[in-house]
Design a protein around this motif. Sequence first.
Motif, PDB file in Angstrom:
ATOM      1  N   GLU A  17       0.809  -1.216   0.000  1.00 48.97           N
ATOM      2  CA  GLU A  17       0.000   0.000   0.000  1.00 48.97           C
ATOM      3  C   GLU A  17       0.847   1.272   0.000  1.00 48.97           C
ATOM      4  N   THR A  18       2.157   1.139   0.186  1.00 49.55           N
ATOM      5  CA  THR A  18       3.031   2.314   0.178  1.00 49.55           C
ATOM      6  C   THR A  18       2.989   2.959  -1.199  1.00 49.55           C
ATOM      7  N   TYR A  19       2.878   4.287  -1.224  1.00 44.59           N
ATOM      8  CA  TYR A  19       2.756   4.974  -2.521  1.00 44.59           C
ATOM      9  C   TYR A  19       4.091   5.014  -3.253  1.00 44.59           C
ATOM     10  N   PHE A  20       4.045   4.683  -4.526  1.00 49.77           N
ATOM     11  CA  PHE A  20       5.198   4.886  -5.406  1.00 49.77           C
ATOM     12  C   PHE A  20       4.698   5.187  -6.810  1.00 49.77           C
ATOM     13  N   ASP A  21       5.301   6.177  -7.428  1.00 48.29           N
ATOM     14  CA  ASP A  21       5.048   6.444  -8.838  1.00 48.29           C
ATOM     15  C   ASP A  21       6.278   7.132  -9.399  1.00 48.29           C
ATOM     16  N   PHE A  22       6.501   6.972 -10.687  1.00 51.23           N
ATOM     17  CA  PHE A  22       7.619   7.635 -11.317  1.00 51.23           C
ATOM     18  C   PHE A  22       7.365   9.138 -11.412  1.00 51.23           C
ATOM     19  N   THR A  23       8.430   9.901 -11.361  1.00 53.09           N
ATOM     20  CA  THR A  23       8.320  11.336 -11.564  1.00 53.09           C
ATOM     21  C   THR A  23       8.007  11.617 -13.034  1.00 53.09           C
ATOM     22  N   ASP A  24       7.583  12.832 -13.324  1.00 58.06           N
ATOM     23  CA  ASP A  24       7.299  13.199 -14.714  1.00 58.06           C
ATOM     24  C   ASP A  24       8.540  13.012 -15.582  1.00 58.06           C
ATOM     25  N   GLU A  25       9.698  13.406 -15.053  1.00 59.77           N
ATOM     26  CA  GLU A  25      10.938  13.261 -15.807  1.00 59.77           C
ATOM     27  C   GLU A  25      11.253  11.795 -16.067  1.00 59.77           C
ATOM     28  N   ASN A  26      11.020  10.959 -15.066  1.00 57.90           N
ATOM     29  CA  ASN A  26      11.305   9.537 -15.254  1.00 57.90           C
ATOM     30  C   ASN A  26      10.266   8.848 -16.137  1.00 57.90           C
ATOM     31  N   TYR A  27       9.047   9.397 -16.196  1.00 58.71           N
ATOM     32  CA  TYR A  27       8.085   8.813 -17.136  1.00 58.71           C
ATOM     33  C   TYR A  27       8.542   9.006 -18.577  1.00 58.71           C
ATOM     34  N   LYS A  28       9.292  10.079 -18.838  1.00 58.67           N
ATOM     35  CA  LYS A  28       9.871  10.262 -20.172  1.00 58.67           C
ATOM     36  C   LYS A  28      10.887   9.157 -20.442  1.00 58.67           C
ATOM     37  N   ARG A  29      11.645   8.790 -19.411  1.00 56.90           N
ATOM     38  CA  ARG A  29      12.612   7.703 -19.560  1.00 56.90           C
ATOM     39  C   ARG A  29      11.888   6.359 -19.718  1.00 56.90           C
ATOM     40  N   VAL A  30      10.782   6.185 -18.989  1.00 55.65           N
ATOM     41  CA  VAL A  30       9.981   4.965 -19.139  1.00 55.65           C
ATOM     42  C   VAL A  30       9.534   4.814 -20.585  1.00 55.65           C
ATOM     43  N   LYS A  31       9.038   5.900 -21.147  1.00 58.26           N
ATOM     44  CA  LYS A  31       8.569   5.867 -22.536  1.00 58.26           C
ATOM     45  C   LYS A  31       9.708   5.520 -23.487  1.00 58.26           C
ATOM     46  N   LYS A  32      10.883   6.088 -23.239  1.00 55.43           N
ATOM     47  CA  LYS A  32      12.032   5.816 -24.103  1.00 55.43           C
ATOM     48  C   LYS A  32      12.473   4.366 -23.992  1.00 55.43           C
ATOM     49  N   ILE A  33      12.463   3.824 -22.755  1.00 54.73           N
ATOM     50  CA  ILE A  33      12.843   2.423 -22.556  1.00 54.73           C
ATOM     51  C   ILE A  33      11.880   1.498 -23.291  1.00 54.73           C
ATOM     52  N   LEU A  34      10.587   1.725 -23.123  1.00 51.68           N
ATOM     53  CA  LEU A  34       9.595   0.844 -23.744  1.00 51.68           C
ATOM     54  C   LEU A  34       9.596   0.960 -25.257  1.00 51.68           C
TER      55      LEU A  34
END
Length: 237
Positions: A17-34
């Motif tokens: 239940e602990t909150y975790f989400d990628f930052t906006d900057e890291n979501y750009k990296r997520v998109k690049k990785i995928l």
Amino acid sequence: MGTAASFHINTPDNTPETYFDFTDENYKRVKKILSKYPANYKQSGIIPLLDLAQRQHGGWLPVAAMDKVAQIVGAAPSRVYEVASFYTMFNRTKVGKYFIQLCGTTPCMICGSEDIKKTIEKHLGIKNGETTKDGMFTLLEVECLGACANAPMIQLNDDYYECLTPKTTVDLLEACKAGNPPAMGKWGSLPMNGQVSCEGPLGKTSLFEPPVPPKIDESRFSEGKVDPASVKAHMSY
């Protein structure tokens, strides 16, 4: 040797239940990785996404971060847990700001890794597998880190410090306490005895000139979109 449990144990700062989400900057990296994988093979991005999550979260992976990665790649959480618990590069419990991985395999042991271990334990007041009370250092003895020519050595976060002595080990720890760990050398590691990379006491004895690279047939790429000069950029290096 230090080992990690293959199962999860809830702690106040590490529950599903602990909150975790990628930052906006890291979501750009997520998109690049995928983007490197076909849409139906997003699970191929599990390892780099876990690494990204670990770096964002201060060097360790809470179970909520693993669940987020599972959600992003469309996999069952258990599939991500399998990866995170198999590879020792992933820390599923909290580690210090400076994570010291001390090589204790044969070449390092013969060259004095036990003395280095005792020096670290005495100077920091911790034992193998423990973290200092201020959360600054974690010590873990590990298997071979592949720098046998410059034994004994440690991996400090991402960086290799090699050719250690008890004195240079203390100097390194004090530099870290001051927030100023020594910068890596030209070749991506730092022998602490002043040598360059793996050069011996006589210094460089060969390869005085840059080797001539093999010729590349440019026509191999005439039908493709890959610019050879930009391969590293495409791979996020």
